[in-house]
Design a protein around this motif. Structure first.
Motif, short mmCIF file in Angstrom:
data_model
loop_
_atom_site.label_atom_id
_atom_site.label_comp_id
_atom_site.label_asym_id
_atom_site.label_seq_id
_atom_site.Cartn_x
_atom_site.Cartn_y
_atom_site.Cartn_z
N PRO A 19 0.83 -1.21 0.00
CA PRO A 19 0.00 0.00 0.00
C PRO A 19 0.87 1.26 0.00
CG PRO A 19 -0.66 -1.53 1.74
CD PRO A 19 0.66 -2.00 1.22
N PHE A 20 0.22 2.41 -0.26
CA PHE A 20 0.96 3.68 -0.19
C PHE A 20 1.42 3.90 1.27
CE2 PHE A 20 -3.42 5.07 0.64
CZ PHE A 20 -3.29 6.04 1.64
N PRO A 21 2.63 4.43 1.48
CA PRO A 21 3.22 4.52 2.82
C PRO A 21 2.39 5.29 3.85
CG PRO A 21 4.92 4.80 1.19
CD PRO A 21 3.62 4.78 0.43
N PHE A 22 1.60 6.29 3.43
CA PHE A 22 0.81 7.07 4.38
C PHE A 22 -0.48 6.36 4.78
CE2 PHE A 22 2.51 11.33 2.46
CZ PHE A 22 3.73 11.12 3.09
N PHE A 23 -0.71 5.17 4.26
CA PHE A 23 -1.97 4.46 4.52
C PHE A 23 -2.10 4.05 5.97
CE2 PHE A 23 -4.31 0.35 4.70
CZ PHE A 23 -5.56 0.82 4.29
N GLN A 24 -3.21 4.42 6.58
CA GLN A 24 -3.60 3.97 7.91
C GLN A 24 -5.06 3.54 7.81
OE1 GLN A 24 -2.78 6.97 10.90
NE2 GLN A 24 -0.83 7.51 9.94
N ALA A 25 -5.30 2.23 7.93
CA ALA A 25 -6.58 1.65 7.55
C ALA A 25 -7.77 2.32 8.23
CB ALA A 25 -6.58 0.15 7.84
N ASP A 26 -7.75 2.44 9.55
CA ASP A 26 -8.91 2.98 10.26
C ASP A 26 -9.18 4.41 9.84
OD1 ASP A 26 -9.28 0.61 11.57
OD2 ASP A 26 -8.24 1.24 13.41
N ASP A 27 -8.14 5.22 9.77
CA ASP A 27 -8.32 6.63 9.40
C ASP A 27 -8.79 6.76 7.95
OD1 ASP A 27 -7.48 7.56 11.89
OD2 ASP A 27 -5.38 7.54 11.30
N TYR A 28 -8.19 5.99 7.07
CA TYR A 28 -8.53 6.07 5.64
C TYR A 28 -9.98 5.66 5.42
CZ TYR A 28 -7.86 5.59 0.57
OH TYR A 28 -7.94 5.72 -0.79
N LEU A 29 -10.41 4.61 6.10
CA LEU A 29 -11.76 4.09 5.91
C LEU A 29 -12.83 4.99 6.51
CD1 LEU A 29 -10.90 0.35 6.44
CD2 LEU A 29 -12.00 1.28 4.39
N ARG A 30 -12.43 6.00 7.29
CA ARG A 30 -13.40 6.96 7.81
C ARG A 30 -13.72 8.07 6.81
NH1 ARG A 30 -11.26 5.89 13.16
NH2 ARG A 30 -9.50 7.29 12.82
#
Length: 600
Positions: A411-422
């Motif tokens: 994934p792209f390095p800045f990806f944070q699942a919980d934050d992104y999915l919000r």
């Protein structure tokens, strides 16, 4: 068979020359060069990916941004990216001229740039430590404009810039009026950053505070805490003066009605809808507005030519080959993702941020021609529904492709699942895609943008540009040469040309609508219907007749806000900028959609 203007564009903008001698002997050589360059980012099966990319490019089905066509696979010291937003301008002479230098370097390599000038002290402010009097952001914008005039961007193209200013900056009125004389700030597009609070104040006819951060909070009393560019937390601010919100809104509207400037960007919606809202604040866009970006953000663009997916055009059996469109969208995502890894960058900070977010902007062109080939009117419910179906399929295919790339390449390095999915945008995706993002991640933070594509659409047999209606079925168009002179061509819209070849003795059907035949509200409705499927933004010019009543014009911007758009740009012919196009001649214009200014 390519038209004269298409060959001219290829020879002056996209053909590769080495020491003045052509390396590309035919357009097919350009496709091979670009396909091979994109395939170099692969770790295996490079020849296979080159062939797949070539097949996607060769019939004009996929049109990469012009920087890619001109620079990929060459020895040129250029960027392959179309769009940049520069860093926050520090409010000091050193900071201002460091920022100016960064802009010059970026434009020299072929990038268009965006800047938020809200960080600069308003005119008349006295610096606490030096006692000097500030001249205000507009005065420094003139320095940027002069610099841009002297920097010839790569190929036959002049540099283009976007300047934004907050609606609560004390110099907002000067900013609104900055381009109301012919020849003023001609290399800038201007947009006001409009907040939800301001729109509420306009609706309530309230007074509106114009504010600026205290240089030394200990030296004065703050009137309020406010978010401001350049600060991570709300900062103590002084209310410089107050103005009636409705009066300020009317100034913005009068300016854009009479001079096509400034545009409006809905600041809070842009940030609320941003997939990376958990780590960035956006206060500027690229010059044409389809890519909102944080400081040192960048994005590369490409468009699928929808006319290539129409089966049995102009017949009762006409339809879109959605399966092929979806497959090509997936391949185009991989192509644009590869461009990130093979491109040079003007600044190390651009490369660092783009490597972290891996933003791309896959869009469409030829929408209006496609609708006509399907027998649908642009300004109809069925036309808009068909356009939305296309965008929805493209969006979901792009996200599915990016998820697969994340599984394959991380994934792209800045990806944070919980934050992104919000993100509100991500929450609108099908549940299956959201579940896959949580499980596998995603390769690119943003995937969809709709650019104006004027030049590459001319290159591709003069299909209609982006999601714009056809301006005219036949028109004159002029194209900038390397020597700064213009060549002028008579052009025909591709769909109309095909219709006349197939039906030489029949009148033109009513669904061949041109831009000025379409009501401004119908322009806006098309943009609004597509926006939910675009995670970046849409470059769209709402054409307004010269005799359009001002009261109805103002209502367009209210509707744009209420319809969920991220910004709004209108164009009404006026003495300063003239007309974008005419059937007989092209008048001088520096509007965002002129062929020398756009992002491709």
């Amino acid at each position: 068979m390519q038209s004269d203007i298409a060959n001219h564009i290829w020879e002056t903008k996209y053909r590769y020359y080495l020491d003045g001698n052509p390396v590309d002997t035919a357009i097919s050589d350009t496709w091979q060069r670009v396909a091979l360059a994109a395939a170099q980012a692969e770790t295996e099966s490079i020849e296979l990916w080159q062939q797949r990319f070539y097949e996607l490019l060769k019939d004009f089905r996929f049109l990469p941004g012009g920087r890619i066509l001109a620079g990929a696979g060459t020895d040129k010291d250029v960027t392959l990216f179309n769009c940049f937003v520069m860093g926050t301008i520090e409010d000091s002479m050193d900071g201002i001229f460091d920022a100016l230098k960064e802009a010059a370097i970026t434009m020299q390599q072929g990038g268009g740039v965006g800047y938020d000038f809200s960080t600069l002290r308003p005119r008349g402010f006295v610096a606490h430590h030096r006692g000097t009097v500030a001249s205000g952001p507009v005065s420094f914008m003139r320095i940027w404009d002069a610099m841009c005039a002297t920097v010839l961007s790569t190929g036959a193209r002049r540099g283009a810039m976007m300047a934004t200013l907050r609606c609560d900056h004390p110099d907002i009125e000067e900013f609104i009026h900055a381009k109301q004389q012919s020849g003023a700030l001609t290399h800038f597009n201007l947009s006001v950053l409009v907040t939800d609070t301001f729109m509420e104040a306009v609706s309530n006819d309230d007074d509106w505070p114009l504010i600026f951060p205290l240089e030394d909070p200990a030296a004065g009393t703050a009137d309020l805490l406010a978010e401001w560019p350049g600060y991570e937390q709300p900062v103590p601010c002084k209310i410089v003066r107050r103005i009636n919100a409705q009066k300020l809104w009317q100034q913005i509207m009068r300016g854009t009605y009479a001079y096509a400037e400034p545009g409006v960007l809905f600041y809070d919606r842009i940030n609320r809808e941003n997939n990376l809202a958990y780590r960035e604040t956006i206060a500027a866009t690229n010059p044409c507005g389809e890519i909102p970006l944080p400081p040192y953000g960048a994005c590369n663009l490409g468009s699928l030519n929808l006319t290539c997916y129409v089966q049995d055009p102009f017949s009762s059996r006409a339809q879109i080959d959605m399966a092929r469109l979806q497959a090509d969208a997936r391949l185009a995502v991989r192509f644009l993702d590869n461009v990130i890894d093979i491109s040079r960058f003007p600044l190390a900070r651009h490369q660092a941020y783009e490597s972290g977010s891996r933003r791309i902007g896959l869009g469409i062109t030829g929408l209006a021609d496609t609708l006509m080939m399907l027998g649908l009117a642009y300004a109809s419910d069925t036309g808009r529904a068909q356009a939305e179906a296309i965008l929805q399929h493209l969006c979901h295919s792009a996200y599915a492709a990016s998820i697969e790339l994340a599984r394959e390449k991380t994934p792209f390095p800045f990806f944070q699942a919980d934050d992104y999915l919000r993100s509100p945008f991500i929450r609108r995706l099908p549940d299956k895609l959201q579940q896959q993002i949580r499980q596998y991640g995603i390769r690119n933070s943003h995937l969809v943008a709709i650019a104006p594509t004027g030049t590459i659409s001319l290159f591709a047999r003069n299909v209609s540009s982006g999601i714009e209606p056809v301006y005219d079925l036949s028109a004159s168009r002029r194209v900038l040469n390397h020597d700064g002179e213009f060549n002028q061509f008579t052009i025909e819209d591709d769909a109309w040309r095909q219709w006349r070849q197939q039906h030489p003795d029949q009148p033109t059907p009513d669904y061949f609508q041109t831009a000025l035949q379409i009501a401004p509200r119908d322009h806006l409705k098309m943009q609004a219907q597509l926006q939910p499927h675009v995670d970046n933004a849409i470059s769209k010019t709402i054409n307004v007749p010269q005799d359009y009543p001002f009261e109805e014009f103002v209502d367009l911007y209210r509707l744009a806000y209420e319809s969920g758009l991220k910004g709004c740009t209108t164009y009404r012919p006026n003495p300063v900028t003239g007309a974008i196009l005419s059937s007989d001649d092209i008048q001088s214009t520096h509007h965002c959609c002129s062929i020398e200014r756009e992002a491709d």
